[in-house]
Design a protein around this motif. Structure first.
Motif, PDB file in Angstrom:
ATOM      1  N   SER A   1       0.839  -1.197   0.000  1.00 50.77           N
ATOM      2  CA  SER A   1       0.000   0.000   0.000  1.00 50.77           C
ATOM      3  C   SER A   1       0.875   1.248   0.000  1.00 50.77           C
ATOM      4  CB  SER A   1      -0.894  -0.003   1.243  1.00 50.77           C
ATOM      5  OG  SER A   1      -0.094   0.190   2.401  1.00 50.77           O
ATOM      6  N   LYS A   2       0.217   2.385  -0.143  1.00 53.46           N
ATOM      7  CA  LYS A   2       0.952   3.642  -0.082  1.00 53.46           C
ATOM      8  C   LYS A   2       1.599   3.807   1.290  1.00 53.46           C
ATOM      9  CE  LYS A   2       0.603   8.552  -0.850  1.00 53.46           C
ATOM     10  NZ  LYS A   2      -0.253   9.670  -1.181  1.00 53.46           N
ATOM     11  N   GLN A   3       0.911   3.369   2.342  1.00 56.36           N
ATOM     12  CA  GLN A   3       1.485   3.439   3.688  1.00 56.36           C
ATOM     13  C   GLN A   3       2.736   2.569   3.783  1.00 56.36           C
ATOM     14  OE1 GLN A   3      -2.052   2.446   6.000  1.00 56.36           O
ATOM     15  NE2 GLN A   3      -1.793   4.364   7.092  1.00 56.36           N
ATOM     16  N   ASP A   4       2.699   1.376   3.184  1.00 51.64           N
ATOM     17  CA  ASP A   4       3.866   0.491   3.191  1.00 51.64           C
ATOM     18  C   ASP A   4       5.040   1.156   2.480  1.00 51.64           C
ATOM     19  OD1 ASP A   4       2.333  -1.499   4.412  1.00 51.64           O
ATOM     20  OD2 ASP A   4       1.850  -2.478   2.518  1.00 51.64           O
ATOM     21  N   LEU A   5       4.766   1.749   1.323  1.00 51.02           N
ATOM     22  CA  LEU A   5       5.818   2.403   0.548  1.00 51.02           C
ATOM     23  C   LEU A   5       6.391   3.606   1.304  1.00 51.02           C
ATOM     24  CD1 LEU A   5       4.040   2.192  -2.896  1.00 51.02           C
ATOM     25  CD2 LEU A   5       6.210   1.086  -2.332  1.00 51.02           C
ATOM     26  N   THR A   6       5.509   4.386   1.920  1.00 46.49           N
ATOM     27  CA  THR A   6       5.961   5.548   2.684  1.00 46.49           C
ATOM     28  C   THR A   6       6.860   5.113   3.831  1.00 46.49           C
ATOM     29  OG1 THR A   6       3.960   6.776   2.099  1.00 46.49           O
ATOM     30  CG2 THR A   6       5.187   7.544   4.026  1.00 46.49           C
ATOM     31  N   ALA A   7       6.462   4.070   4.545  1.00 40.71           N
ATOM     32  CA  ALA A   7       7.284   3.560   5.659  1.00 40.71           C
ATOM     33  C   ALA A   7       8.629   3.060   5.144  1.00 40.71           C
ATOM     34  CB  ALA A   7       6.546   2.441   6.390  1.00 40.71           C
ATOM     35  N   ARG A   8       8.616   2.406   3.990  1.00 40.38           N
ATOM     36  CA  ARG A   8       9.850   1.880   3.396  1.00 40.38           C
ATOM     37  C   ARG A   8      10.799   3.016   3.026  1.00 40.38           C
ATOM     38  NH1 ARG A   8       7.667  -1.390  -0.827  1.00 40.38           N
ATOM     39  NH2 ARG A   8       7.001  -2.668   0.915  1.00 40.38           N
ATOM     40  N   VAL A   9      10.257   4.057   2.365  1.00 43.49           N
ATOM     41  CA  VAL A   9      11.095   5.187   1.957  1.00 43.49           C
ATOM     42  C   VAL A   9      11.616   5.927   3.180  1.00 43.49           C
ATOM     43  CG1 VAL A   9      11.086   7.416   0.764  1.00 43.49           C
ATOM     44  CG2 VAL A   9       9.992   5.438  -0.301  1.00 43.49           C
ATOM     45  N   LEU A  10      10.763   6.150   4.157  1.00 43.98           N
ATOM     46  CA  LEU A  10      11.185   6.851   5.367  1.00 43.98           C
ATOM     47  C   LEU A  10      12.290   6.090   6.091  1.00 43.98           C
ATOM     48  CD1 LEU A  10      10.657   9.397   6.949  1.00 43.98           C
ATOM     49  CD2 LEU A  10       8.870   8.204   8.188  1.00 43.98           C
ATOM     50  N   ALA A  11      12.139   4.777   6.185  1.00 43.50           N
ATOM     51  CA  ALA A  11      13.181   3.967   6.821  1.00 43.50           C
ATOM     52  C   ALA A  11      14.485   4.061   6.038  1.00 43.50           C
ATOM     53  CB  ALA A  11      12.728   2.512   6.933  1.00 43.50           C
ATOM     54  N   GLY A  12      14.393   3.946   4.722  1.00 37.88           N
ATOM     55  CA  GLY A  12      15.590   4.014   3.886  1.00 37.88           C
ATOM     56  C   GLY A  12      16.290   5.353   3.989  1.00 37.88           C
ATOM     57  N   LEU A  13      15.515   6.445   3.972  1.00 36.69           N
ATOM     58  CA  LEU A  13      16.112   7.779   4.081  1.00 36.69           C
ATOM     59  C   LEU A  13      16.704   8.024   5.460  1.00 36.69           C
ATOM     60  CD1 LEU A  13      13.433   9.941   2.200  1.00 36.69           C
ATOM     61  CD2 LEU A  13      15.669   9.179   1.340  1.00 36.69           C
ATOM     62  N   SER A  14      16.170   7.327   6.468  1.00 40.26           N
ATOM     63  CA  SER A  14      16.662   7.478   7.846  1.00 40.26           C
ATOM     64  C   SER A  14      17.846   6.565   8.139  1.00 40.26           C
ATOM     65  CB  SER A  14      15.542   7.159   8.841  1.00 40.26           C
ATOM     66  OG  SER A  14      14.452   8.008   8.647  1.00 40.26           O
ATOM     67  N   GLY A  15      18.230   5.734   7.169  1.00 38.88           N
ATOM     68  CA  GLY A  15      19.333   4.801   7.388  1.00 38.88           C
ATOM     69  C   GLY A  15      18.943   3.615   8.243  1.00 38.88           C
ATOM     70  N   GLN A  16      17.647   3.351   8.374  1.00 38.58           N
ATOM     71  CA  GLN A  16      17.170   2.219   9.156  1.00 38.58           C
ATOM     72  C   GLN A  16      16.865   1.057   8.223  1.00 38.58           C
ATOM     73  OE1 GLN A  16      13.737   3.760  11.149  1.00 38.58           O
ATOM     74  NE2 GLN A  16      14.910   5.131  12.449  1.00 38.58           N
ATOM     75  N   PRO A  17      16.805  -0.164   8.763  1.00 46.10           N
ATOM     76  CA  PRO A  17      16.443  -1.311   7.928  1.00 46.10           C
ATOM     77  C   PRO A  17      15.024  -1.129   7.382  1.00 46.10           C
ATOM     78  CG  PRO A  17      17.179  -2.029  10.104  1.00 46.10           C
ATOM     79  CD  PRO A  17      17.094  -0.549  10.140  1.00 46.10           C
ATOM     80  N   LEU A  18      14.830  -1.585   6.165  1.00 42.65           N
ATOM     81  CA  LEU A  18      13.499  -1.497   5.561  1.00 42.65           C
ATOM     82  C   LEU A  18      12.544  -2.422   6.296  1.00 42.65           C
ATOM     83  CD1 LEU A  18      14.363  -1.560   1.750  1.00 42.65           C
ATOM     84  CD2 LEU A  18      14.145   0.401   3.264  1.00 42.65           C
ATOM     85  N   PRO A  19      11.278  -1.996   6.455  1.00 40.60           N
ATOM     86  CA  PRO A  19      10.299  -2.889   7.073  1.00 40.60           C
ATOM     87  C   PRO A  19      10.217  -4.197   6.297  1.00 40.60           C
ATOM     88  CG  PRO A  19       9.391  -0.686   6.776  1.00 40.60           C
ATOM     89  CD  PRO A  19      10.719  -0.721   6.073  1.00 40.60           C
ATOM     90  N   ASP A  20      10.083  -5.285   7.009  1.00 42.53           N
ATOM     91  CA  ASP A  20      10.076  -6.606   6.401  1.00 42.53           C
ATOM     92  C   ASP A  20       8.725  -6.891   5.766  1.00 42.53           C
ATOM     93  OD1 ASP A  20      10.585  -9.197   5.630  1.00 42.53           O
ATOM     94  OD2 ASP A  20      10.563 -10.012   7.660  1.00 42.53           O
TER      95      ASP A  20
END
Length: 182
Positions: free
Chosen positions: A39-58
Protein backbone atom coordinates in the motif's frame (compact mmCIF):
# COMPACT_ATOMS: atom_id res chain seq x y z
CA UNK A 1 9.10 26.79 -0.80
CA UNK A 2 9.23 24.51 -3.83
CA UNK A 3 8.51 20.82 -3.52
CA UNK A 4 11.82 18.93 -3.38
CA UNK A 5 12.76 16.04 -5.62
CA UNK A 6 12.55 12.59 -4.08
CA UNK A 7 16.21 11.61 -4.00
CA UNK A 8 18.29 9.30 -1.75
CA UNK A 9 19.84 12.31 0.01
CA UNK A 10 16.48 13.87 0.95
CA UNK A 11 16.22 14.36 4.71
CA UNK A 12 13.48 12.21 6.33
CA UNK A 13 11.74 15.21 7.91
CA UNK A 14 11.59 16.96 4.53
CA UNK A 15 10.20 13.80 2.92
CA UNK A 16 7.52 13.58 5.63
CA UNK A 17 6.48 17.20 5.11
CA UNK A 18 5.30 16.68 1.52
CA UNK A 19 2.59 14.75 -0.27
CA UNK A 20 3.86 11.98 -2.57
CA UNK A 21 1.92 9.99 -5.12
CA UNK A 22 2.04 6.23 -4.77
CA UNK A 23 3.60 6.05 -8.24
CA UNK A 24 6.40 8.42 -7.14
CA UNK A 25 7.09 6.22 -4.11
CA UNK A 26 7.10 3.06 -6.25
CA UNK A 27 9.46 4.66 -8.79
CA UNK A 28 11.81 5.77 -6.01
CA UNK A 29 11.79 2.33 -4.39
CA UNK A 30 12.46 0.72 -7.76
CA UNK A 31 15.43 3.04 -8.36
CA UNK A 32 16.83 2.00 -4.96
CA UNK A 33 16.25 -1.72 -5.73
CA UNK A 34 13.76 -1.88 -2.86
CA UNK A 35 10.44 -3.77 -3.00
CA UNK A 36 7.78 -1.76 -4.82
CA UNK A 37 4.70 -3.66 -3.65
CA UNK A 38 2.25 -2.87 -0.92
CA UNK A 39 0.00 0.00 0.00
CA UNK A 40 0.95 3.64 -0.08
CA UNK A 41 1.48 3.44 3.69
CA UNK A 42 3.87 0.49 3.19
CA UNK A 43 5.82 2.40 0.55
CA UNK A 44 5.96 5.55 2.68
CA UNK A 45 7.28 3.56 5.66
CA UNK A 46 9.85 1.88 3.40
CA UNK A 47 11.09 5.19 1.96
CA UNK A 48 11.19 6.85 5.37
CA UNK A 49 13.18 3.97 6.82
CA UNK A 50 15.59 4.01 3.89
CA UNK A 51 16.11 7.78 4.08
CA UNK A 52 16.66 7.48 7.85
CA UNK A 53 19.33 4.80 7.39
CA UNK A 54 17.17 2.22 9.16
CA UNK A 55 16.44 -1.31 7.93
CA UNK A 56 13.50 -1.50 5.56
CA UNK A 57 10.30 -2.89 7.07
CA UNK A 58 10.08 -6.61 6.40
CA UNK A 59 7.41 -7.11 3.72
CA UNK A 60 7.60 -10.87 4.26
CA UNK A 61 6.24 -10.52 7.78
CA UNK A 62 2.81 -9.61 6.47
CA UNK A 63 0.17 -12.33 6.44
CA UNK A 64 0.36 -14.55 3.41
CA UNK A 65 -2.30 -13.75 0.88
CA UNK A 66 -5.25 -15.96 1.73
CA UNK A 67 -7.10 -18.13 -0.70
CA UNK A 68 -10.78 -17.35 -0.89
CA UNK A 69 -13.36 -20.10 -1.47
CA UNK A 70 -15.20 -20.14 -4.79
CA UNK A 71 -18.58 -19.75 -3.10
CA UNK A 72 -19.19 -17.02 -0.52
CA UNK A 73 -22.10 -17.21 1.93
CA UNK A 74 -22.86 -15.28 5.12
CA UNK A 75 -21.52 -18.27 7.06
CA UNK A 76 -18.13 -18.15 5.29
CA UNK A 77 -15.33 -17.44 7.76
CA UNK A 78 -13.07 -14.63 6.58
CA UNK A 79 -9.54 -15.91 6.11
CA UNK A 80 -6.32 -14.03 6.84
CA UNK A 81 -4.89 -12.08 3.93
CA UNK A 82 -8.10 -11.90 1.88
CA UNK A 83 -8.08 -9.14 -0.69
CA UNK A 84 -11.05 -6.84 -1.17
CA UNK A 85 -11.75 -8.03 -4.70
CA UNK A 86 -14.53 -8.45 -7.24
CA UNK A 87 -15.77 -11.70 -5.67
CA UNK A 88 -16.21 -10.01 -2.29
CA UNK A 89 -17.75 -6.96 -3.93
CA UNK A 90 -20.26 -9.28 -5.65
CA UNK A 91 -21.14 -10.87 -2.30
CA UNK A 92 -21.71 -7.48 -0.64
CA UNK A 93 -23.68 -6.09 -3.60
CA UNK A 94 -25.95 -9.16 -3.47
CA UNK A 95 -26.52 -8.68 0.27
CA UNK A 96 -26.72 -4.87 0.42
CA UNK A 97 -27.26 -2.79 -2.72
CA UNK A 98 -25.69 -2.04 -6.11
CA UNK A 99 -24.29 1.15 -4.53
CA UNK A 100 -22.05 -0.90 -2.20
CA UNK A 101 -18.53 0.45 -1.73
CA UNK A 102 -15.78 -0.94 0.51
CA UNK A 103 -15.35 1.50 3.40
CA UNK A 104 -12.80 1.95 6.15
CA UNK A 105 -14.72 -0.22 8.59
CA UNK A 106 -14.58 -3.19 6.20
CA UNK A 107 -10.93 -2.54 5.29
CA UNK A 108 -10.06 -2.69 9.00
CA UNK A 109 -12.11 -5.86 9.54
CA UNK A 110 -10.43 -7.64 6.63
CA UNK A 111 -6.95 -6.67 7.86
CA UNK A 112 -7.52 -8.66 11.06
CA UNK A 113 -10.63 -10.81 10.62
CA UNK A 114 -9.92 -13.05 13.64
CA UNK A 115 -12.40 -15.74 12.62
CA UNK A 116 -15.31 -13.46 11.81
CA UNK A 117 -17.86 -14.42 9.18
CA UNK A 118 -19.17 -12.54 6.19
CA UNK A 119 -22.46 -12.16 8.11
CA UNK A 120 -20.53 -10.28 10.80
CA UNK A 121 -18.87 -8.20 8.08
CA UNK A 122 -22.34 -7.25 6.80
CA UNK A 123 -23.26 -6.06 10.31
CA UNK A 124 -20.04 -4.01 10.50
CA UNK A 125 -20.74 -2.48 7.09
CA UNK A 126 -24.37 -1.57 7.87
CA UNK A 127 -23.38 -0.15 11.25
CA UNK A 128 -20.67 1.99 9.66
CA UNK A 129 -23.21 3.44 7.21
CA UNK A 130 -25.39 4.58 10.11
CA UNK A 131 -22.42 6.40 11.67
CA UNK A 132 -21.83 8.51 8.56
CA UNK A 133 -18.64 8.98 6.59
CA UNK A 134 -15.47 8.03 8.44
CA UNK A 135 -12.44 10.30 8.41
CA UNK A 136 -10.33 9.59 5.38
CA UNK A 137 -6.89 8.15 6.20
CA UNK A 138 -3.76 10.09 5.41
CA UNK A 139 -2.83 8.06 2.32
CA UNK A 140 -6.12 9.16 0.76
CA UNK A 141 -5.50 12.91 1.14
CA UNK A 142 -6.79 13.62 -2.36
CA UNK A 143 -10.15 12.08 -1.46
CA UNK A 144 -10.28 14.14 1.75
CA UNK A 145 -9.46 17.30 -0.19
CA UNK A 146 -12.25 16.64 -2.70
CA UNK A 147 -14.77 15.95 0.10
CA UNK A 148 -13.75 19.09 2.03
CA UNK A 149 -13.57 21.29 -1.06
CA UNK A 150 -17.11 20.48 -2.19
CA UNK A 151 -18.40 20.88 1.38
CA UNK A 152 -16.92 24.41 1.43
CA UNK A 153 -17.73 25.20 -2.22
CA UNK A 154 -20.96 23.36 -3.12
CA UNK A 155 -21.28 25.09 -6.51
CA UNK A 156 -17.67 24.46 -7.56
CA UNK A 157 -16.71 22.33 -10.53
CA UNK A 158 -14.44 19.31 -10.45
CA UNK A 159 -11.89 21.32 -12.45
CA UNK A 160 -11.82 23.96 -9.70
CA UNK A 161 -11.39 21.28 -7.03
CA UNK A 162 -8.51 19.74 -8.99
CA UNK A 163 -6.88 23.14 -9.45
CA UNK A 164 -7.11 23.74 -5.69
CA UNK A 165 -5.61 20.27 -5.11
CA UNK A 166 -2.64 21.05 -7.36
CA UNK A 167 -2.01 24.25 -5.39
CA UNK A 168 -2.36 22.42 -2.06
CA UNK A 169 0.01 19.70 -3.19
CA UNK A 170 2.75 22.27 -3.72
CA UNK A 171 2.56 23.27 -0.03
CA UNK A 172 4.28 21.35 2.78
CA UNK A 173 1.87 19.02 4.58
CA UNK A 174 2.87 20.39 7.96
CA UNK A 175 1.01 23.57 6.99
CA UNK A 176 -1.89 22.15 4.98
CA UNK A 177 -2.66 18.78 6.55
CA UNK A 178 -1.78 19.62 10.14
CA UNK A 179 -5.12 18.34 11.47
CA UNK A 180 -4.38 14.94 9.92
CA UNK A 181 -1.61 13.49 12.06
CA UNK A 182 -2.31 9.79 11.53
Amino acid sequence: MNRPLLTPDLRPEVFSAWYWLKKELQDFCSAQNWPTGGSKQDLTARVLAGLSGQPLPDAASKAAKGVMPDSLTPQTVIGPGWRLNAALRGFFVAHTSPAFCFNQALRELFKKPQGQTLAQALVVYRSSLEQGPAPIQRQFQFNQHIRDYFAQHPDATRAQALQAWQAKRQTPQALVFSADTE
